[in-house]
Motif scaffolding. Structure first.
Motif, PDB file in Angstrom:
ATOM      1  N   SER A 226      74.187  53.710 -23.457  1.00 55.77           N
ATOM      2  CA  SER A 226      74.122  52.156 -23.117  1.00 55.77           C
ATOM      3  C   SER A 226      75.729  51.732 -22.690  1.00 55.77           C
ATOM      4  O   SER A 226      76.573  52.354 -22.799  1.00 55.77           O
ATOM      5  CB  SER A 226      73.986  51.447 -24.294  1.00 55.77           C
ATOM      6  OG  SER A 226      72.577  51.748 -24.984  1.00 55.77           O
TER       7      SER A 226
ATOM      8  N   LYS B 166      80.174  53.004 -20.557  1.00 59.32           N
ATOM      9  CA  LYS B 166      78.885  53.660 -20.626  1.00 59.32           C
ATOM     10  C   LYS B 166      78.834  54.836 -21.558  1.00 59.32           C
ATOM     11  O   LYS B 166      79.650  55.765 -21.122  1.00 59.32           O
ATOM     12  CB  LYS B 166      78.018  53.906 -19.393  1.00 59.32           C
ATOM     13  CG  LYS B 166      76.651  54.526 -19.667  1.00 59.32           C
ATOM     14  CD  LYS B 166      75.634  54.881 -18.634  1.00 59.32           C
ATOM     15  CE  LYS B 166      74.353  55.096 -18.731  1.00 59.32           C
ATOM     16  NZ  LYS B 166      73.585  55.058 -17.391  1.00 59.32           N
TER      17      LYS B 166
ATOM     18  N   ARG C 286      72.267  46.128 -19.617  1.00 57.54           N
ATOM     19  CA  ARG C 286      70.978  46.982 -18.970  1.00 57.54           C
ATOM     20  C   ARG C 286      71.667  47.492 -17.729  1.00 57.54           C
ATOM     21  O   ARG C 286      72.461  47.111 -17.096  1.00 57.54           O
ATOM     22  CB  ARG C 286      69.832  46.314 -18.685  1.00 57.54           C
ATOM     23  CG  ARG C 286      69.120  45.555 -20.179  1.00 57.54           C
ATOM     24  CD  ARG C 286      68.137  44.847 -19.933  1.00 57.54           C
ATOM     25  NE  ARG C 286      68.597  43.516 -19.293  1.00 57.54           N
ATOM     26  CZ  ARG C 286      67.815  42.882 -18.521  1.00 57.54           C
ATOM     27  NH1 ARG C 286      66.424  43.061 -18.333  1.00 57.54           N
ATOM     28  NH2 ARG C 286      68.048  41.647 -17.851  1.00 57.54           N
ATOM     29  N   ASP C 287      71.106  48.480 -17.400  1.00 56.40           N
ATOM     30  CA  ASP C 287      71.391  49.370 -16.452  1.00 56.40           C
ATOM     31  C   ASP C 287      71.125  48.512 -15.014  1.00 56.40           C
ATOM     32  O   ASP C 287      71.895  48.642 -14.118  1.00 56.40           O
ATOM     33  CB  ASP C 287      70.728  50.698 -16.126  1.00 56.40           C
ATOM     34  CG  ASP C 287      71.212  51.629 -17.063  1.00 56.40           C
ATOM     35  OD1 ASP C 287      72.360  51.774 -17.278  1.00 56.40           O
ATOM     36  OD2 ASP C 287      70.464  52.473 -17.548  1.00 56.40           O
ATOM     37  N   GLU C 288      70.064  47.850 -14.967  1.00 57.61           N
ATOM     38  CA  GLU C 288      69.634  46.988 -13.813  1.00 57.61           C
ATOM     39  C   GLU C 288      70.831  45.946 -13.719  1.00 57.61           C
ATOM     40  O   GLU C 288      71.017  45.664 -12.537  1.00 57.61           O
ATOM     41  CB  GLU C 288      68.155  46.336 -14.250  1.00 57.61           C
ATOM     42  CG  GLU C 288      67.255  47.005 -14.387  1.00 57.61           C
ATOM     43  CD  GLU C 288      66.816  47.517 -15.910  1.00 57.61           C
ATOM     44  OE1 GLU C 288      67.362  46.878 -16.944  1.00 57.61           O
ATOM     45  OE2 GLU C 288      66.595  48.904 -16.087  1.00 57.61           O
ATOM     46  N   GLU C 289      71.355  45.450 -14.781  1.00 57.43           N
ATOM     47  CA  GLU C 289      72.286  44.361 -14.534  1.00 57.43           C
ATOM     48  C   GLU C 289      73.466  44.752 -13.786  1.00 57.43           C
ATOM     49  O   GLU C 289      74.102  44.366 -12.969  1.00 57.43           O
ATOM     50  CB  GLU C 289      72.911  43.888 -15.802  1.00 57.43           C
ATOM     51  CG  GLU C 289      71.559  42.727 -16.443  1.00 57.43           C
ATOM     52  CD  GLU C 289      71.605  42.730 -17.847  1.00 57.43           C
ATOM     53  OE1 GLU C 289      72.433  43.237 -18.721  1.00 57.43           O
ATOM     54  OE2 GLU C 289      71.302  41.513 -18.331  1.00 57.43           O
TER      55      GLU C 289
ATOM     56  N   TRP D 297      73.677  47.680 -11.860  1.00 57.24           N
ATOM     57  CA  TRP D 297      73.024  47.767 -10.543  1.00 57.24           C
ATOM     58  C   TRP D 297      73.367  46.623  -9.713  1.00 57.24           C
ATOM     59  O   TRP D 297      73.571  46.585  -8.679  1.00 57.24           O
ATOM     60  CB  TRP D 297      71.766  48.500 -10.513  1.00 57.24           C
ATOM     61  CG  TRP D 297      71.343  48.737  -9.229  1.00 57.24           C
ATOM     62  CD1 TRP D 297      71.383  49.812  -8.578  1.00 57.24           C
ATOM     63  CD2 TRP D 297      70.274  48.021  -8.417  1.00 57.24           C
ATOM     64  NE1 TRP D 297      70.713  49.859  -7.407  1.00 57.24           N
ATOM     65  CE2 TRP D 297      70.112  48.630  -7.222  1.00 57.24           C
ATOM     66  CE3 TRP D 297      69.940  46.901  -8.488  1.00 57.24           C
ATOM     67  CZ2 TRP D 297      69.352  48.346  -5.997  1.00 57.24           C
ATOM     68  CZ3 TRP D 297      69.063  46.298  -7.590  1.00 57.24           C
ATOM     69  CH2 TRP D 297      68.899  46.994  -6.396  1.00 57.24           C
ATOM     70  N   ASN D 298      72.777  45.410 -10.227  1.00 56.63           N
ATOM     71  CA  ASN D 298      72.957  44.185  -9.446  1.00 56.63           C
ATOM     72  C   ASN D 298      74.299  43.876  -9.249  1.00 56.63           C
ATOM     73  O   ASN D 298      74.467  43.234  -8.003  1.00 56.63           O
ATOM     74  CB  ASN D 298      72.047  43.039 -10.205  1.00 56.63           C
ATOM     75  CG  ASN D 298      70.536  43.040 -10.193  1.00 56.63           C
ATOM     76  OD1 ASN D 298      70.010  43.703  -9.448  1.00 56.63           O
ATOM     77  ND2 ASN D 298      69.800  42.868 -11.101  1.00 56.63           N
TER      78      ASN D 298
ATOM     79  N   LYS E 280      76.755  45.834  -8.631  1.00 62.55           N
ATOM     80  CA  LYS E 280      77.171  46.839  -7.674  1.00 62.55           C
ATOM     81  C   LYS E 280      76.721  46.335  -6.143  1.00 62.55           C
ATOM     82  O   LYS E 280      77.388  46.374  -5.421  1.00 62.55           O
ATOM     83  CB  LYS E 280      76.958  48.101  -8.086  1.00 62.55           C
ATOM     84  CG  LYS E 280      77.472  48.655  -9.314  1.00 62.55           C
ATOM     85  CD  LYS E 280      77.193  50.026  -9.292  1.00 62.55           C
ATOM     86  CE  LYS E 280      77.870  50.744 -10.499  1.00 62.55           C
ATOM     87  NZ  LYS E 280      77.486  52.145 -11.051  1.00 62.55           N
ATOM     88  N   LYS E 281      75.641  46.082  -6.464  1.00 63.95           N
ATOM     89  CA  LYS E 281      74.726  45.384  -5.117  1.00 63.95           C
ATOM     90  C   LYS E 281      75.294  44.298  -4.643  1.00 63.95           C
ATOM     91  O   LYS E 281      75.585  44.151  -3.332  1.00 63.95           O
ATOM     92  CB  LYS E 281      73.095  45.395  -5.398  1.00 63.95           C
ATOM     93  CG  LYS E 281      72.421  44.973  -4.050  1.00 63.95           C
ATOM     94  CD  LYS E 281      70.964  44.825  -4.481  1.00 63.95           C
ATOM     95  CE  LYS E 281      70.257  44.527  -3.307  1.00 63.95           C
ATOM     96  NZ  LYS E 281      70.423  42.987  -2.609  1.00 63.95           N
TER      97      LYS E 281
END
Length: 157
Positions: free
Chosen positions: A2, A57, A86-89, A91-92, A94-95
């Motif tokens: 995590s 992580k 979360r991984d999605e957060e 990733w967001n 980074k994007k």
């Protein structure tokens, strides 16, 4: 594994991230480019997006290893437990940082009198004419309502 949030000493984010990487810990310290202005010069500097925070992580049982890095204060807690991202957060984030350069081009085109469309927030998809701009906000005339509204600059581009 995590993503956890580490609280670090002020202005030590980059150093802590480098030390943790050398310890083979997966680290994410989002950095942005800012233009600093002094009386005699301008300079583009890299600063952390989140002041005094670094993302790591790792597995729950290895959380203590990060305290071997100088500058680490503690983990950020939420509801009595270490805050997990979360991984999605991640990733967001980074994007968003990757797309940040495109936003700067749009910002340079914002001048009083130009037309804009709000991309985020309560006034999403409303069109208006720029009234004034400052460092963080844009005031614009909403044609359909006949009022001047103010939104965050990041919500416009």
């Amino acid at each position: 594994m995590s993503w956890f949030v580490l609280c670090v000493k002020a202005q030590q984010e980059k150093k802590v991230a480098d030390v943790l990487r050398k310890m083979n810990v997966e680290v994410y310290c989002p950095m942005i480019q800012e233009t600093k202005v002094w009386s005699d010069r301008k300079k583009v500097v890299e600063t952390p997006l989140f002041k005094s925070y670094v993302f790591v992580k790792l597995e729950e049982k290895y959380r203590g290893i990060v305290f071997g890095a100088p500058g680490v204060i503690r983990y950020l807690f939420y509801l009595g437990k270490p805050a997990v991202v979360r991984d999605e957060e991640i990733w967001n984030i980074k994007k968003w940082i990757a797309d940040d350069g495109k936003d700067l081009d749009k910002l340079s085109q914002l001048i009083p009198g130009s037309e804009i469309v709000v991309q985020n927030g309560l006034l999403k998809d409303h069109k208006g004419v720029v009234y004034w701009i400052n460092k963080n906000n844009v005031a614009f005339l909403l044609k359909e309502m006949g009022v001047v509204a103010q939104v965050k600059l990041r919500d416009v581009v």
